[in-house]
Design a protein around this motif. Structure first.
Motif, PDB file in Angstrom:
ATOM      1  N   GLY A  35       0.767  -1.239   0.000  1.00  0.00           N
ATOM      2  CA  GLY A  35       0.000   0.000   0.000  1.00  0.00           C
ATOM      3  C   GLY A  35       0.798   1.289   0.000  1.00  0.00           C
ATOM      4  O   GLY A  35       0.336   2.301  -0.511  1.00  0.00           O
ATOM      5  N   GLN A  36       1.993   1.282   0.580  1.00  0.00           N
ATOM      6  CA  GLN A  36       2.785   2.500   0.694  1.00  0.00           C
ATOM      7  C   GLN A  36       3.853   2.552  -0.403  1.00  0.00           C
ATOM      8  O   GLN A  36       4.417   1.520  -0.776  1.00  0.00           O
ATOM      9  N   GLU A  89      -2.510   4.551  -5.426  1.00  0.00           N
ATOM     10  CA  GLU A  89      -3.436   5.286  -4.561  1.00  0.00           C
ATOM     11  C   GLU A  89      -4.872   4.815  -4.782  1.00  0.00           C
ATOM     12  O   GLU A  89      -5.659   4.709  -3.836  1.00  0.00           O
ATOM     13  N   ARG A  92      -5.177   1.565  -2.985  1.00  0.00           N
ATOM     14  CA  ARG A  92      -5.177   1.822  -1.535  1.00  0.00           C
ATOM     15  C   ARG A  92      -6.529   2.372  -1.095  1.00  0.00           C
ATOM     16  O   ARG A  92      -7.030   2.026  -0.021  1.00  0.00           O
ATOM     17  N   TYR A  95      -9.068  -0.524  -1.167  1.00  0.00           N
ATOM     18  CA  TYR A  95      -8.767  -1.704  -0.358  1.00  0.00           C
ATOM     19  C   TYR A  95      -8.182  -1.322   1.000  1.00  0.00           C
ATOM     20  O   TYR A  95      -8.850  -1.386   2.018  1.00  0.00           O
ATOM     21  N   ALA A  96      -6.951  -0.888   1.024  1.00  0.00           N
ATOM     22  CA  ALA A  96      -6.267  -0.672   2.298  1.00  0.00           C
ATOM     23  C   ALA A  96      -6.966   0.366   3.171  1.00  0.00           C
ATOM     24  O   ALA A  96      -6.945   0.274   4.384  1.00  0.00           O
ATOM     25  N   LYS A  97      -7.580   1.376   2.556  1.00  0.00           N
ATOM     26  CA  LYS A  97      -8.213   2.424   3.346  1.00  0.00           C
ATOM     27  C   LYS A  97      -9.655   2.087   3.728  1.00  0.00           C
ATOM     28  O   LYS A  97     -10.297   2.832   4.438  1.00  0.00           O
ATOM     29  N   SER A 102     -13.004  -3.787   1.068  1.00  0.00           N
ATOM     30  CA  SER A 102     -12.043  -4.756   0.542  1.00  0.00           C
ATOM     31  C   SER A 102     -12.623  -6.173   0.572  1.00  0.00           C
ATOM     32  O   SER A 102     -12.511  -6.922  -0.397  1.00  0.00           O
ATOM     33  N   ILE A 116      -3.527  -7.055   1.859  1.00  0.00           N
ATOM     34  CA  ILE A 116      -2.969  -5.715   1.903  1.00  0.00           C
ATOM     35  C   ILE A 116      -1.697  -5.725   2.747  1.00  0.00           C
ATOM     36  O   ILE A 116      -1.745  -6.065   3.932  1.00  0.00           O
ATOM     37  N   ASP A 118       0.329  -3.313   4.201  1.00  0.00           N
ATOM     38  CA  ASP A 118       0.416  -1.895   4.540  1.00  0.00           C
ATOM     39  C   ASP A 118       0.505  -1.776   6.054  1.00  0.00           C
ATOM     40  O   ASP A 118      -0.495  -1.627   6.741  1.00  0.00           O
ATOM     41  N   TYR A 121      -1.013   1.299   7.793  1.00  0.00           N
ATOM     42  CA  TYR A 121      -2.475   1.250   7.920  1.00  0.00           C
ATOM     43  C   TYR A 121      -2.880   0.460   9.158  1.00  0.00           C
ATOM     44  O   TYR A 121      -3.712   0.891   9.952  1.00  0.00           O
TER      45      TYR A 121
END
Length: 278
Positions: A35-36, A89, A92, A95-97, A102, A116, A118, A121
């Protein structure tokens, strides 16, 4: 509220199309999304992936920032897809956010699994409250990949193109790294540090990239990430703002002193987590 719902739905349709296309094109059973985008985040997120790949009987694809795919190469991860930061982004956001969204997406994708990777997160959400002592590396091992304590991490394997004794360093050589995108420490700190080190008899080298200016009185050092690892193995110490570059070169360096910008980051991003994780 309506605008927010509209944004979520738009994200859903775009992400669904994107992920389905990735699954179909790469014929994979599972996708790991890093994710990052920064080098340190990619390294921390993927340090247990080689172990995971050896243990699972799946065709797994890793997705990360295309600028950092060299990190996956150094970890021995061969099946990956590099995307630009805008695409990352988007993934992210969908999914990740939004972990609930997700899970919903995953169900619609015929049970194809998406994980994910991340750590940031997980550290900022429910996991840090449930397990306050959890480190970034632990978050990847336990939360992202569902591994046990027996799992072993991997370090980047850097190719040595020249010998350390060819660099003309000695035990009175120090490299400072005053620049970072993730944290800001006043340049005056490093100017004063350089003066004090020189008075103690140290030769100070300053790592710079592009148009960055070396600290006054230091010797400029401009090199690739891999070359920095070799330099760090040859000098007495690295003194740097806490940055992902330290994660990358840690296993090669003799002494590393990390400078943090906030008290919270002293624990969350502590380099000691690399030792406690092994």
């Amino acid at each position: 509220m309506i605008k927010k719902i509209g944004k979520v739905l738009k994200s859903y349709f775009i992400c669904r199309s994107c992920i389905r296309n990735i699954f179909d094109t790469n014929k994979c059973d599972e996708i790991l999304i890093v994710g990052q985008p920064a080098i340190g985040d990619v390294l921390i997120s993927c340090t247990y992936v080689p172990y995971y790949l050896n243990k699972c009987d799946k065709n797994v694809l890793v997705i990360c920032n295309k600028k950092q795919t060299f990190v996956l190469d150094k970890l021995g991860i061969s099946q990956y897809l590099g995307v630009d930061e805008k695409q990352l982004e988007l993934l992210r956001y969908g999914y990740a956010k939004n972990p609930l969204l997700s899970r919903f997406f995953s169900c619609l994708l015929k049970n194809n699994k998406i994980r994910i990777l991340d750590a940031t997160y997980f550290m900022k959400t429910w996991i840090c409250y449930k397990i306050p002592s959890l480190s970034l590396i632990d978050a990847i091992r336990y939360a992202s990949l569902d591994l046990t304590q027996e799992a072993t991490l991997s370090y980047p394997q850097v190719e040595v193109k020249y010998r350390a004794n060819e660099l003309n360093y000695d035990d009175n050589s120090v490299i400072i790294n005053p620049y970072s995108k993730s944290a800001q420490i006043p340049i005056s700190f490093f100017e004063e540090l350089t003066q004090k080190l020189q008075k103690l008899g140290y030769t100070v080298y300053c790592n710079i990239v592009g148009d960055q200016k070396p600290i006054q009185g230091s010797i400029p050092l401009s090199c690739t990430v891999d070359e920095f690892c070799i330099h760090s193995a040859s000098v007495f110490a690295i003194i740097s703002i806490r940055t992902g570059l330290l994660d990358y070169c840690l296993s090669y360096s003799r002494h590393v002193i990390a400078i943090y910008d906030t008290p919270l980051n002293v624990y969350s991003y502590s380099l000691k987590h690399w030792k406690t994780a092994t």
